[in-house]
Design a protein around this motif. Structure first.
Motif, PDB file in Angstrom:
ATOM      1  N   GLY A  36     -30.233 -11.275  61.461  1.00  0.00           N
ATOM      2  CA  GLY A  36     -29.019 -10.862  62.153  1.00  0.00           C
ATOM      3  C   GLY A  36     -27.902 -11.877  62.001  1.00  0.00           C
ATOM      4  O   GLY A  36     -27.900 -12.726  61.109  1.00  0.00           O
ATOM      5  N   LEU A  37     -26.931 -11.796  62.914  1.00  0.00           N
ATOM      6  CA  LEU A  37     -25.802 -12.728  62.942  1.00  0.00           C
ATOM      7  C   LEU A  37     -25.903 -13.589  64.196  1.00  0.00           C
ATOM      8  O   LEU A  37     -25.985 -13.076  65.305  1.00  0.00           O
ATOM      9  CB  LEU A  37     -24.476 -11.973  62.926  1.00  0.00           C
ATOM     10  N   LEU A  38     -25.878 -14.905  63.995  1.00  0.00           N
ATOM     11  CA  LEU A  38     -25.998 -15.873  65.086  1.00  0.00           C
ATOM     12  C   LEU A  38     -24.628 -16.445  65.421  1.00  0.00           C
ATOM     13  O   LEU A  38     -23.843 -16.762  64.526  1.00  0.00           O
ATOM     14  CB  LEU A  38     -26.943 -17.005  64.675  1.00  0.00           C
ATOM     15  N   ALA A  39     -24.338 -16.588  66.716  1.00  0.00           N
ATOM     16  CA  ALA A  39     -23.133 -17.256  67.192  1.00  0.00           C
ATOM     17  C   ALA A  39     -23.536 -18.297  68.231  1.00  0.00           C
ATOM     18  O   ALA A  39     -24.420 -18.040  69.057  1.00  0.00           O
ATOM     19  CB  ALA A  39     -22.144 -16.263  67.790  1.00  0.00           C
ATOM     20  N   VAL A  40     -22.878 -19.463  68.193  1.00  0.00           N
ATOM     21  CA  VAL A  40     -23.208 -20.572  69.087  1.00  0.00           C
ATOM     22  C   VAL A  40     -21.917 -21.139  69.662  1.00  0.00           C
ATOM     23  O   VAL A  40     -20.924 -21.308  68.937  1.00  0.00           O
ATOM     24  CB  VAL A  40     -23.969 -21.689  68.338  1.00  0.00           C
ATOM     25  N   VAL A  41     -21.929 -21.445  70.959  1.00  0.00           N
ATOM     26  CA  VAL A  41     -20.822 -22.130  71.632  1.00  0.00           C
ATOM     27  C   VAL A  41     -21.413 -23.291  72.427  1.00  0.00           C
ATOM     28  O   VAL A  41     -22.403 -23.125  73.142  1.00  0.00           O
ATOM     29  CB  VAL A  41     -20.048 -21.187  72.569  1.00  0.00           C
ATOM     30  N   ALA A  42     -20.798 -24.472  72.279  1.00  0.00           N
ATOM     31  CA  ALA A  42     -21.223 -25.661  73.021  1.00  0.00           C
ATOM     32  C   ALA A  42     -20.004 -26.282  73.678  1.00  0.00           C
ATOM     33  O   ALA A  42     -18.924 -26.345  73.079  1.00  0.00           O
ATOM     34  CB  ALA A  42     -21.902 -26.670  72.092  1.00  0.00           C
ATOM     35  N   THR A 105     -24.064 -31.872  76.423  1.00  0.00           N
ATOM     36  CA  THR A 105     -23.295 -30.670  76.142  1.00  0.00           C
ATOM     37  C   THR A 105     -24.068 -29.454  76.633  1.00  0.00           C
ATOM     38  O   THR A 105     -25.305 -29.476  76.712  1.00  0.00           O
ATOM     39  CB  THR A 105     -23.009 -30.524  74.636  1.00  0.00           C
ATOM     40  N   THR A 106     -23.344 -28.423  76.992  1.00  0.00           N
ATOM     41  CA  THR A 106     -23.963 -27.133  77.264  1.00  0.00           C
ATOM     42  C   THR A 106     -24.085 -26.372  75.951  1.00  0.00           C
ATOM     43  O   THR A 106     -23.494 -26.755  74.931  1.00  0.00           O
ATOM     44  CB  THR A 106     -23.129 -26.321  78.256  1.00  0.00           C
ATOM     45  N   LEU A 107     -24.813 -25.283  75.979  1.00  0.00           N
ATOM     46  CA  LEU A 107     -24.936 -24.473  74.764  1.00  0.00           C
ATOM     47  C   LEU A 107     -25.376 -23.066  75.141  1.00  0.00           C
ATOM     48  O   LEU A 107     -26.236 -22.881  76.007  1.00  0.00           O
ATOM     49  CB  LEU A 107     -25.952 -25.087  73.796  1.00  0.00           C
ATOM     50  N   VAL A 108     -24.768 -22.089  74.491  1.00  0.00           N
ATOM     51  CA  VAL A 108     -25.207 -20.703  74.582  1.00  0.00           C
ATOM     52  C   VAL A 108     -25.189 -20.136  73.174  1.00  0.00           C
ATOM     53  O   VAL A 108     -24.239 -20.363  72.416  1.00  0.00           O
ATOM     54  CB  VAL A 108     -24.311 -19.871  75.536  1.00  0.00           C
ATOM     55  N   LEU A 117     -30.001  -7.360  70.914  1.00  0.00           N
ATOM     56  CA  LEU A 117     -29.346  -8.613  71.257  1.00  0.00           C
ATOM     57  C   LEU A 117     -30.356  -9.528  71.935  1.00  0.00           C
ATOM     58  O   LEU A 117     -31.064  -9.109  72.856  1.00  0.00           O
ATOM     59  CB  LEU A 117     -28.161  -8.326  72.196  1.00  0.00           C
ATOM     60  N   GLN A 118     -30.403 -10.803  71.473  1.00  0.00           N
ATOM     61  CA  GLN A 118     -31.250 -11.814  72.092  1.00  0.00           C
ATOM     62  C   GLN A 118     -30.444 -13.105  72.215  1.00  0.00           C
ATOM     63  O   GLN A 118     -29.521 -13.340  71.433  1.00  0.00           O
ATOM     64  CB  GLN A 118     -32.519 -12.058  71.271  1.00  0.00           C
ATOM     65  N   TRP A 119     -30.811 -13.966  73.172  1.00  0.00           N
ATOM     66  CA  TRP A 119     -30.024 -15.167  73.414  1.00  0.00           C
ATOM     67  C   TRP A 119     -30.872 -16.279  73.988  1.00  0.00           C
ATOM     68  O   TRP A 119     -32.011 -16.083  74.424  1.00  0.00           O
ATOM     69  CB  TRP A 119     -28.859 -14.856  74.360  1.00  0.00           C
ATOM     70  N   VAL A 120     -30.274 -17.467  74.015  1.00  0.00           N
ATOM     71  CA  VAL A 120     -30.841 -18.638  74.669  1.00  0.00           C
ATOM     72  C   VAL A 120     -29.667 -19.461  75.168  1.00  0.00           C
ATOM     73  O   VAL A 120     -28.591 -19.472  74.550  1.00  0.00           O
ATOM     74  CB  VAL A 120     -31.741 -19.438  73.697  1.00  0.00           C
ATOM     75  N   ALA A 121     -29.820 -20.142  76.314  1.00  0.00           N
ATOM     76  CA  ALA A 121     -28.696 -20.870  76.909  1.00  0.00           C
ATOM     77  C   ALA A 121     -29.214 -22.050  77.719  1.00  0.00           C
ATOM     78  O   ALA A 121     -30.288 -21.992  78.321  1.00  0.00           O
ATOM     79  CB  ALA A 121     -27.860 -19.956  77.798  1.00  0.00           C
ATOM     80  N   VAL A 122     -28.409 -23.128  77.713  1.00  0.00           N
ATOM     81  CA  VAL A 122     -28.653 -24.314  78.526  1.00  0.00           C
ATOM     82  C   VAL A 122     -27.305 -24.750  79.090  1.00  0.00           C
ATOM     83  O   VAL A 122     -26.355 -24.954  78.327  1.00  0.00           O
ATOM     84  CB  VAL A 122     -29.285 -25.454  77.705  1.00  0.00           C
ATOM     85  N   LEU A 175     -28.049 -30.166  77.235  1.00  0.00           N
ATOM     86  CA  LEU A 175     -28.597 -30.840  76.070  1.00  0.00           C
ATOM     87  C   LEU A 175     -28.204 -32.311  76.124  1.00  0.00           C
ATOM     88  O   LEU A 175     -27.039 -32.633  76.340  1.00  0.00           O
ATOM     89  CB  LEU A 175     -28.073 -30.207  74.783  1.00  0.00           C
ATOM     90  N   GLY A 176     -29.171 -33.165  75.920  1.00  0.00           N
ATOM     91  CA  GLY A 176     -28.952 -34.600  76.034  1.00  0.00           C
ATOM     92  C   GLY A 176     -29.658 -35.201  77.223  1.00  0.00           C
ATOM     93  O   GLY A 176     -29.778 -36.424  77.326  1.00  0.00           O
ATOM     94  N   ILE A 177     -30.125 -34.364  78.133  1.00  0.00           N
ATOM     95  CA  ILE A 177     -30.901 -34.848  79.259  1.00  0.00           C
ATOM     96  C   ILE A 177     -32.249 -35.361  78.735  1.00  0.00           C
ATOM     97  O   ILE A 177     -32.743 -34.904  77.697  1.00  0.00           O
ATOM     98  CB  ILE A 177     -31.081 -33.722  80.303  1.00  0.00           C
ATOM     99  N   ASN A 178     -32.837 -36.317  79.441  1.00  0.00           N
ATOM    100  CA  ASN A 178     -34.070 -36.930  78.940  1.00  0.00           C
ATOM    101  C   ASN A 178     -35.191 -35.910  78.785  1.00  0.00           C
ATOM    102  O   ASN A 178     -35.940 -35.933  77.803  1.00  0.00           O
ATOM    103  CB  ASN A 178     -34.507 -38.056  79.881  1.00  0.00           C
TER     104      ASN A 178
END
Length: 369
Positions: A36-42, A105-108, A117-122, A175-178
């Motif tokens: 598929g097509l992946l999109a990322v925002v941080a 940083t955050t990330l979705v 549609l599938q996703w992952v987020a922090v 992201l970046g947390i221990n």
């Protein structure tokens, strides 16, 4: 290419742009056929050092990890590898810069595969589904406010106290947390229907503008909708406007790519002296990718040449047709019509000569004595 995408970004009133975003290659048909097509925002955390370096590293790390997906691997497994690849990329930035404080940083990230549609987020970057003008946030935000609202629901604190807590917007996962233990992901794929589209954004969008205020204005192409959302945010002219990033995806099954064979041409003459040959490269970057550039290319068209029937083939067809006509007229002629025989004459079985005698007349009868 059936996948549609757009993006818009602004620094707001911040000194640096700490948001980053990226796409997988939408023109790689072999990869998109199973990935598929992946999109990322941080969204780099401004409260920590080098948030811009963390967000860029996270996006690139996620894209690199997702690019390893094979046709046998599920999208959910590839997304899980992507978020851990992004985490390792941010930790590498910390080690490289010898930071006394963590950078984070955050990330979705979301994958649109055909009608799923599938996703992952922090963290607190958001993913929205827009269906017929109605907005639905798909992911949970990892903020302390979620725990405050839960306490208020159980009666431990009042709702007013939950809303007024100064730590309400503090991140509980990033992201970046221990130790990355809080990750939001889709339990199962969501089925999208015609007309649906999704929006990924940093918190600079939804903390400045309610999406309920602009559903009617979001018309036009996917890129135009992103531009209108950004214009709506900036039109508020907020004094503390944060970085804003919006990325949109959609799917048009009618836009099937057309593949044509390359045209064979004579070898090109040698280039004049002083002009070096150049090699086209397509490095994967996280810079904005305007949709207009992709749409500017002329559409592929297929031209068909009129084929000529050989004369020998035409004569063969005529001979076969004549033979068939002779066969039908000689061998398959219907039999002649035979006249029906005359109907037999029915003879009266009681001719007049053998008729019974007439009964005596009434005046010849005598009463008995």
């Amino acid at each position: 290419m059936p996948y549609l995408f757009g993006n818009a970004q602004h620094v707001g009133r911040r000194e640096y742009q700490q948001d980053a975003f990226g796409f997988s290659n939408p023109f790689d048909e072999a990869f998109t056929a199973h990935a598929g097509l992946l999109a990322v925002v941080a969204d780099g955390m401004g409260g920590l050092e080098h948030g811009e370096a963390a967000s860029r590293a996270a996006v690139q790390g996620f894209l690199d990890a997702y690019r390893l997906k094979t046709p046998e691997e599920s999208i959910a497994q590839a997304l899980d590898r992507g978020v851990h690849g992004a985490q390792q990329a941010v930790l590498a930035v910390q080690r490289q810069l010898l930071l006394e404080m963590q950078c984070g940083t955050t990330l979705v990230a979301t994958v649109w595969f055909q009608n799923q549609l599938q996703w992952v987020a922090v963290g607190d970057s958001a993913l929205y589904l827009c269906r017929q003008g109605q907005w639905t946030r798909l992911n949970d935000l990892h903020t302390y406010g979620r725990h405050l609202d839960s306490r208020a629901a159980f009666g431990e604190i009042t709702r007013e106290q939950a809303q007024a807590d100064p730590q309400r917007e503090a991140l509980t996962s990033y992201l970046g947390i221990n130790e990355l233990t809080e990750i939001d992901r889709s339990i199962r794929p969501i089925t999208v229907v015609e007309g649906d589209w999704v929006l990924l954004s940093s918190d600079g969008l939804y903390k400045s503008l309610s999406l309920l205020e602009v559903p009617e204005a979001l018309q036009g192409s996917i890129q135009e909708r992103c531009d209108k959302l950004l214009s709506a945010v900036l039109s508020r002219n907020l004094h503390e406007q944060d970085n804003v990033t919006v990325v949109a995806l959609a799917y048009d099954p009618g836009r099937v790519p057309v593949t044509v064979a390359p045209k064979v041409e004579a070898a090109a003459p040698p280039a004049p002296s002083g002009i070096a040959d150049t090699q086209l490269a397509s490095p994967l970057t996280v810079a904005p990718v305007p949709l207009a550039q992709a749409a500017a290319a002329p559409p592929l068209t297929l031209t068909r040449k009129r084929s000529r029937v050989p004369l020998a083939a035409l004569l063969l067809v005529l001979v076969l047709a004549g033979g068939y006509f002779v066969f039908r007229t000689t061998c398959c002629t219907p039999p002649p019509v035979v006249a029906a025989p005359p109907k037999p004459v029915i003879v009266n079985p009681n001719p007049p000569d053998h008729s019974p005698p007439e009964p005596p007349k009434p005046n010849q009868l005598r009463p008995p004595k």
